[in-house]
Design a protein around this motif. Sequence first.
Motif, mmCIF file in Angstrom:
data_model
loop_
_atom_site.group_PDB
_atom_site.id
_atom_site.type_symbol
_atom_site.label_atom_id
_atom_site.label_comp_id
_atom_site.label_asym_id
_atom_site.label_seq_id
_atom_site.Cartn_x
_atom_site.Cartn_y
_atom_site.Cartn_z
ATOM 1 N N HIS A 124 -10.044 12.726 21.228
ATOM 2 C CA HIS A 124 -9.151 13.632 21.958
ATOM 3 C C HIS A 124 -9.061 14.975 21.238
ATOM 4 O O HIS A 124 -9.071 16.041 21.873
ATOM 5 N N THR A 125 -8.967 14.939 19.909
ATOM 6 C CA THR A 125 -8.890 16.174 19.134
ATOM 7 C C THR A 125 -10.121 17.039 19.362
ATOM 8 O O THR A 125 -10.023 18.265 19.528
ATOM 9 N N ASN A 126 -11.274 16.404 19.415
ATOM 10 C CA ASN A 126 -12.510 17.138 19.664
ATOM 11 C C ASN A 126 -12.470 17.833 21.020
ATOM 12 O O ASN A 126 -12.830 19.013 21.152
ATOM 13 N N ALA A 127 -12.017 17.108 22.045
ATOM 14 C CA ALA A 127 -11.922 17.699 23.380
ATOM 15 C C ALA A 127 -10.902 18.840 23.406
ATOM 16 O O ALA A 127 -11.155 19.900 24.004
ATOM 17 N N LEU A 128 -9.770 18.656 22.758
ATOM 18 C CA LEU A 128 -8.738 19.691 22.715
ATOM 19 C C LEU A 128 -9.258 20.965 22.057
ATOM 20 O O LEU A 128 -9.002 22.079 22.531
ATOM 21 N N MET A 129 -9.999 20.805 20.964
ATOM 22 C CA MET A 129 -10.533 21.959 20.256
ATOM 23 C C MET A 129 -11.563 22.703 21.115
ATOM 24 O O MET A 129 -11.601 23.945 21.119
ATOM 25 N N HIS A 130 -12.389 21.965 21.832
ATOM 26 C CA HIS A 130 -13.368 22.605 22.710
ATOM 27 C C HIS A 130 -12.668 23.398 23.816
ATOM 28 O O HIS A 130 -13.075 24.518 24.138
ATOM 29 N N ILE A 131 -11.628 22.802 24.393
ATOM 30 C CA ILE A 131 -10.900 23.491 25.458
ATOM 31 C C ILE A 131 -10.182 24.721 24.920
ATOM 32 O O ILE A 131 -10.166 25.789 25.544
ATOM 33 N N MET A 132 -9.619 24.595 23.739
ATOM 34 C CA MET A 132 -8.933 25.729 23.113
ATOM 35 C C MET A 132 -9.890 26.898 22.894
ATOM 36 O O MET A 132 -9.485 28.067 22.917
ATOM 37 N N GLY A 133 -11.163 26.585 22.691
ATOM 38 C CA GLY A 133 -12.162 27.631 22.491
ATOM 39 C C GLY A 133 -12.221 28.630 23.630
ATOM 40 O O GLY A 133 -12.628 29.788 23.438
ATOM 41 N N LEU B 150 -1.204 26.516 18.292
ATOM 42 C CA LEU B 150 -2.045 25.521 18.962
ATOM 43 C C LEU B 150 -2.758 24.633 17.955
ATOM 44 O O LEU B 150 -2.800 23.407 18.109
ATOM 45 N N LEU B 151 -3.310 25.250 16.921
ATOM 46 C CA LEU B 151 -4.012 24.469 15.895
ATOM 47 C C LEU B 151 -3.080 23.497 15.200
ATOM 48 O O LEU B 151 -3.447 22.349 14.929
ATOM 49 N N GLU B 152 -1.860 23.925 14.935
ATOM 50 C CA GLU B 152 -0.887 23.046 14.275
ATOM 51 C C GLU B 152 -0.499 21.881 15.185
ATOM 52 O O GLU B 152 -0.376 20.739 14.729
ATOM 53 N N ALA B 153 -0.314 22.164 16.477
ATOM 54 C CA ALA B 153 0.045 21.099 17.414
ATOM 55 C C ALA B 153 -1.084 20.071 17.519
ATOM 56 O O ALA B 153 -0.840 18.854 17.550
ATOM 57 N N ILE B 154 -2.330 20.554 17.577
ATOM 58 C CA ILE B 154 -3.474 19.646 17.655
ATOM 59 C C ILE B 154 -3.595 18.828 16.373
ATOM 60 O O ILE B 154 -3.873 17.624 16.419
ATOM 61 N N ASP B 155 -3.353 19.460 15.232
ATOM 62 C CA ASP B 155 -3.460 18.736 13.964
ATOM 63 C C ASP B 155 -2.329 17.722 13.807
ATOM 64 O O ASP B 155 -2.535 16.641 13.243
ATOM 65 N N GLU B 156 -1.156 18.038 14.309
ATOM 66 C CA GLU B 156 -0.056 17.067 14.265
ATOM 67 C C GLU B 156 -0.378 15.857 15.120
ATOM 68 O O GLU B 156 -0.012 14.730 14.772
ATOM 69 N N TYR B 157 -1.069 16.096 16.229
ATOM 70 C CA TYR B 157 -1.515 14.962 17.038
ATOM 71 C C TYR B 157 -2.572 14.158 16.277
ATOM 72 O O TYR B 157 -2.487 12.930 16.200
ATOM 73 N N ARG B 158 -3.556 14.838 15.713
ATOM 74 C CA ARG B 158 -4.641 14.162 14.986
ATOM 75 C C ARG B 158 -4.093 13.292 13.860
ATOM 76 O O ARG B 158 -4.590 12.184 13.624
ATOM 77 N N THR B 159 -3.055 13.753 13.184
ATOM 78 C CA THR B 159 -2.491 13.033 12.035
ATOM 79 C C THR B 159 -1.337 12.113 12.426
ATOM 80 O O THR B 159 -0.547 11.702 11.569
ATOM 81 N N GLU B 160 -1.217 11.834 13.732
ATOM 82 C CA GLU B 160 -0.286 10.840 14.256
ATOM 83 C C GLU B 160 1.183 11.204 14.088
ATOM 84 O O GLU B 160 2.051 10.341 14.059
ATOM 85 N N LEU C 193 -0.146 12.672 22.404
ATOM 86 C CA LEU C 193 -1.072 13.594 23.052
ATOM 87 C C LEU C 193 -0.383 14.608 23.951
ATOM 88 O O LEU C 193 -0.847 15.747 24.102
ATOM 89 N N VAL C 194 0.735 14.235 24.550
ATOM 90 C CA VAL C 194 1.414 15.129 25.481
ATOM 91 C C VAL C 194 1.830 16.444 24.811
ATOM 92 O O VAL C 194 1.885 17.489 25.468
ATOM 93 N N VAL C 195 2.067 16.435 23.510
ATOM 94 C CA VAL C 195 2.569 17.637 22.816
ATOM 95 C C VAL C 195 1.524 18.754 22.764
ATOM 96 O O VAL C 195 1.775 19.861 23.267
ATOM 97 N N PRO C 196 0.347 18.528 22.153
ATOM 98 C CA PRO C 196 -0.635 19.620 22.165
ATOM 99 C C PRO C 196 -1.130 19.968 23.563
ATOM 100 O O PRO C 196 -1.423 21.134 23.849
#
Length: 321
Positions: free
Chosen positions: A246-255, A269-279, A283-286
Amino acid sequence: MSEMMDKPSIPVGISACLLGHKVRYDGGHKRSKYCLNVLSDCFDFVPLCPEVSIGLTTPREPIRLVGSAESPRVVGVKDPSFDVTDKLTAYADEVTASHDQLCGYVLMKGSPSCGMERVKVYHENGLPNEAGRGAYAAQLMKNNPALPVEEEGRLNDPVLRENFITRVFAYYSWKQEVLTNPSLHEVIQFHSRHKYQVMAHNYEAYKQIGKYLAEEAASLPLEDVLDSYILQLMTALTKRANRRTHTNALMHIMGYLKRDIDSETKQDLLEAIDEYRTEKVNLVVPLALLKHYLKRHGSDYIRSQAYLNPYPHELGLRNYI
């Protein structure tokens, strides 16, 4: 959940006992509150009981799987000469032909007719063998390899639940958007909208399907392309997405936002995605933050991605994964 009543009502098969029908061998049912109280708002359930449909009474002598795990027979527990295997298989063929509108199927766990997997199989001497699949379910899935199928009990797992419902909505979209007016162009357009959804589930399949459409599809008969593409897509989506994918997909979309957002927004955005990645969050947050900025700055292409809105948000599935 009344807000979802204006959403598509998607035809989905279901073991009748899960809707409270008293069709089990003991005269009872296995009513599923989740199916009845939540999923029924967006799924138009088609209740089917293969055992009753082939003429077995309610209540009745229980049946079980006996023989090899790969191709067991369905016989009576007390009377092994009572064999309904062929009738169950034939009924699965009948359902395949008469219910081709189905976009998914919810099966009863552990049933010798409807069990999707891990159903008890016995040797002829009564000792346990390796687990197998219910006879009706096995034939149904063989006939419909792209059809999203899940067991009701597994829907209690948030990841499996989200995966199944994602597949049902994708299959429904395929039938509505492509099969109503099929062409290679429509297949490519459909895939374009589902690229990041596939990426989030199976990156290798994401590359393989893209290559298939770019290099092979144009030289093949359209009917072959339709069958091959949807099977590849649904097989890819069967693989469970996880935080890494999911993190990979989120990063691609953010691009797609890099040129249109300032450095502070990008950092948020990067912080929200990283908070998701680190549990730390689900997923709803980022996704909520990403969708907010895509609405303001994203192109039509990226806003059309099925990954962003794969099903009605009222289901709240991404609040738990």
